[in-house]
Design a protein around this motif. Structure first.
Motif, short mmCIF file in Angstrom:
data_model
loop_
_atom_site.label_atom_id
_atom_site.label_comp_id
_atom_site.label_asym_id
_atom_site.label_seq_id
_atom_site.Cartn_x
_atom_site.Cartn_y
_atom_site.Cartn_z
N GLU A 164 64.87 15.02 27.63
CA GLU A 164 65.47 16.34 27.67
C GLU A 164 65.32 17.12 28.92
OE1 GLU A 164 64.64 17.49 22.95
OE2 GLU A 164 66.34 16.19 22.68
N ARG A 165 63.57 17.15 28.36
CA ARG A 165 63.23 18.57 29.75
C ARG A 165 63.59 18.17 31.06
NH1 ARG A 165 58.44 17.22 28.96
NH2 ARG A 165 58.09 18.04 27.07
N ALA A 166 63.89 16.45 31.28
CA ALA A 166 64.41 15.78 32.30
C ALA A 166 65.80 17.27 32.78
CB ALA A 166 64.05 14.51 32.91
N GLU A 167 66.41 16.41 31.62
CA GLU A 167 67.55 16.77 32.04
C GLU A 167 68.06 18.50 32.04
OE1 GLU A 167 72.07 15.91 31.78
OE2 GLU A 167 69.92 14.83 32.10
N PHE A 168 67.16 19.39 31.38
CA PHE A 168 67.59 20.39 31.31
C PHE A 168 66.80 20.68 33.27
CE2 PHE A 168 65.47 24.49 31.15
CZ PHE A 168 66.50 25.11 30.57
N GLU A 169 65.71 20.79 33.42
CA GLU A 169 65.65 21.16 34.66
C GLU A 169 67.16 20.59 35.80
OE1 GLU A 169 61.94 19.01 35.68
OE2 GLU A 169 60.63 20.68 34.19
N ARG A 170 67.31 19.00 36.04
CA ARG A 170 68.83 18.48 36.68
C ARG A 170 69.44 19.98 36.86
NH1 ARG A 170 72.78 15.96 36.18
NH2 ARG A 170 72.57 15.35 33.70
N MET A 171 70.35 20.07 35.15
CA MET A 171 70.90 21.15 34.91
C MET A 171 70.47 22.63 35.47
SD MET A 171 72.55 20.26 31.17
CE MET A 171 73.09 21.41 30.96
N ARG A 172 69.16 22.24 35.28
CA ARG A 172 69.37 23.79 35.69
C ARG A 172 69.27 24.37 37.89
NH1 ARG A 172 66.19 27.98 33.67
NH2 ARG A 172 66.02 28.66 35.71
N ARG A 173 68.99 23.11 38.38
CA ARG A 173 68.56 22.81 39.71
C ARG A 173 70.52 22.91 39.99
NH1 ARG A 173 64.43 18.92 38.44
NH2 ARG A 173 66.30 17.44 39.13
N GLU A 174 71.20 22.26 39.41
CA GLU A 174 72.37 21.79 39.76
C GLU A 174 74.01 23.18 39.77
OE1 GLU A 174 74.41 18.29 36.93
OE2 GLU A 174 73.01 17.24 38.30
N ALA A 175 72.68 24.19 37.79
CA ALA A 175 73.30 25.55 38.50
C ALA A 175 72.96 26.54 39.38
CB ALA A 175 73.28 26.25 36.97
N VAL A 176 71.67 26.02 40.32
CA VAL A 176 71.43 26.99 40.86
C VAL A 176 72.42 27.26 42.81
CG1 VAL A 176 69.80 26.84 43.26
CG2 VAL A 176 69.19 26.59 41.07
N HIS A 177 72.71 28.20 42.74
CA HIS A 177 73.90 28.33 44.32
C HIS A 177 73.12 27.94 45.86
CE1 HIS A 177 77.59 28.96 46.65
NE2 HIS A 177 76.49 29.99 47.29
N LYS A 178 74.12 27.21 46.48
CA LYS A 178 73.83 26.75 47.69
C LYS A 178 73.97 27.13 48.34
CE LYS A 178 69.42 23.67 46.01
NZ LYS A 178 69.10 21.95 45.79
N ALA A 179 74.57 27.94 49.75
CA ALA A 179 75.02 28.18 50.69
C ALA A 179 75.41 26.44 52.00
CB ALA A 179 75.11 29.80 51.67
N ASN A 180 76.45 26.31 52.33
CA ASN A 180 76.82 25.19 52.79
C ASN A 180 76.01 26.17 54.43
OD1 ASN A 180 77.83 23.78 51.73
ND2 ASN A 180 79.93 24.27 51.56
N PRO A 181 75.31 24.64 54.90
CA PRO A 181 75.05 24.91 55.89
C PRO A 181 75.89 25.59 57.24
CG PRO A 181 74.83 23.45 56.40
CD PRO A 181 75.15 23.39 54.60
N VAL A 182 75.43 26.23 58.26
CA VAL A 182 76.93 26.44 59.59
C VAL A 182 76.61 25.37 60.56
CG1 VAL A 182 77.14 27.85 61.57
CG2 VAL A 182 76.20 29.56 59.16
N LYS A 183 78.02 25.29 60.90
CA LYS A 183 77.81 23.88 61.60
C LYS A 183 77.50 24.27 62.46
CE LYS A 183 81.65 21.43 58.56
NZ LYS A 183 82.32 20.73 58.05
N GLN A 184 77.51 23.73 63.80
CA GLN A 184 77.18 24.15 64.89
C GLN A 184 78.62 23.25 65.79
OE1 GLN A 184 73.47 23.24 66.67
NE2 GLN A 184 72.36 24.55 64.97
N TYR A 185 78.99 23.62 66.73
CA TYR A 185 80.04 22.77 67.87
C TYR A 185 79.06 22.97 69.17
CZ TYR A 185 83.11 23.91 63.66
OH TYR A 185 83.51 23.89 62.18
#
Length: 420
Positions: free
Chosen positions: A360-381
């Motif tokens: 349950e603790r591992a599942e909770f940590e995984r859900m917390r990690r998934e809930a954190v917003h992560k911006a996509n990196p800027v693509k370099q052309y």
């Protein structure tokens, strides 16, 4: 989450490539703001206070241990009076008197004597005769006198039929020995009928009508005579007041006869059988009571010689081994086995609970990690190399509009008109 969506929108629009019909590569933007730096959104949920009210597993185990210590089993002390007097606390039951055997009083023994007494004391008494029986018939209705039956001939319709008289031919006793005639094949077959044809006779309607008229007239006269008789006065006769009783019939008196009942016959047979049985039993007891000495077979056998016993003496008295001690040892072994099994089950249950909590603790940590917003990196052309154009420069030329010609013609016409 709305703020995070608002922050992510410009990055998503910036990251999406704009595909055009020419499919030419686009160069880097030369905006003064520079590259967008992604930042983690500051949600209000971080500042909220979330107190943990649910007890942990360790707290629950501590409470269980405390309750077990509080509710420990304590045996009460043994009363020392039990060792002094083992009958303490036991109610004394009074001893019953021994059973005194008594003789059976069967009714079958006295039944025969009682029956004989009842037969001797019983006397038959006839009931008194009813005097009304001597005077006349009693309880029987008088027979009704029916009129005698008048015989009448049945009115069959065959009487009025016309019948042909049948003439009987005299039969000859001698047999007919004539031969049959030979058939003639030229003439067709003609059947021979033995019955005679019906002879017509005239109908008798006149006689039948006359008979009917006479019968009708007789019936009318009969009805008129009966009506006339009913109209005439007839006085009722005087009643006869003398008693008309039937003559008395003398009947013989009832003679008393003894009853011949089947129960008496059965009782006599049983009494006879019972007396025979008693007589046989008495004879058998007399024969059994007679003394008959047996042959002295003891004198023929060898005398009795006692054998020496090989058993050991009971001088060495060992300690007693009670069943209670055996049961106590078995009970201790059973309790130890039961406790070990219960401990094993408790350890398995604790391990399963810990594994479940870890999952349950591992599942909770995984859900917390998934809930954190992560911006996509800027693509370099790749940078686009701008090449100089090979086309020559455009030479500017004035356009030839027709309005210029129209204005010129108008100006020329105006000058000529003014000069004229």
């Amino acid at each position: 989450m709305d703020k995070a969506a608002a922050i992510c929108l410009p990055f998503q629009e910036h990251n999406k490539p704009q595909a055009g019909p020419s499919e030419q590569k686009r160069g880097r933007s030369k905006s003064p703001h520079g590259i967008t730096v992604p930042k983690t959104p500051q949600f209000e949920t971080r500042t909220r206070s979330r107190p943990v009210n649910a007890p942990t597993r360790e707290d629950l185990e501590k409470k269980e241990v405390e309750e077990m210590q509080k509710n420990q089993f304590k045996a009460q002390p043994i009363n020392p009076k039990i060792f002094k007097n083992p009958n303490t606390g036991v109610r004394k039951v009074p001893t019953k008197a021994p059973t005194v055997p008594e003789e059976f009083h069967l009714s079958s023994k006295n039944r025969h004597h009682e029956k004989e007494k009842s037969e001797e004391q019983y006397h038959f008494h006839a009931q008194p005769l009813n005097k009304k029986i001597l005077e006349g018939t009693v309880g029987v209705k008088e027979a009704k006198k029916l009129a005698p039956t008048v015989p009448e001939s049945p009115a069959f319709a065959l009487k009025h039929r016309a019948r042909i008289p049948v003439v009987e031919q005299p039969k000859d006793d001698k047999p007919n020995l004539r031969s049959r005639p030979a058939p003639h094949f030229g003439i067709p077959f003609q059947p021979h009928f033995e019955h005679k044809a019906t002879e017509p006779e005239p109908f008798g309607f006149d006689e039948r009508e006359k008979k009917r008229a006479e019968e009708k007239k007789k019936k009318i006269d009969q009805v008129l005579d009966e009506e006339r008789k009913h109209r005439e006065f007839h006085a009722n006769p005087m009643p006869d007041l003398k008693p008309h009783l039937p003559p008395k019939r003398e009947r013989p008196l009832t003679m008393q006869q003894p009853f011949n009942l089947d129960t008496d016959n059965r009782g006599a047979k049983k009494a006879e059988e019972w007396s025979k049985k008693i007589h046989n039993e008495l004879e058998h007891q007399k024969e059994m009571a007679r003394f008959k000495a047996k042959n002295p077979t003891v004198l023929e056998h060898e005398p009795f010689i006692p054998h020496k016993e090989n058993k050991y003496t009971t001088a060495d008295i060992s300690e007693f081994e009670f069943n209670t001690a055996k049961r106590m040892v078995k009970r201790e072994a059973f309790e130890m086995h039961k406790k070990a099994k219960q401990d094993e089950l408790d350890n398995i249950r604790i391990q399963e609970q810990r594994m479940k909590e870890a999952e349950e603790r591992a599942e909770f940590e995984r859900m917390r990690r998934e809930a954190v917003h992560k911006a996509n990196p800027v693509k370099q052309y790749k940078r686009m190399a701008i090449k100089p154009s090979e086309k020559p420069l455009t030479a500017p030329m004035s356009p030839h509009f027709k309005t210029d010609t129209r204005l010129r013609t108008k100006a020329l016409h105006g000058e000529s008109f003014m000069s004229s």
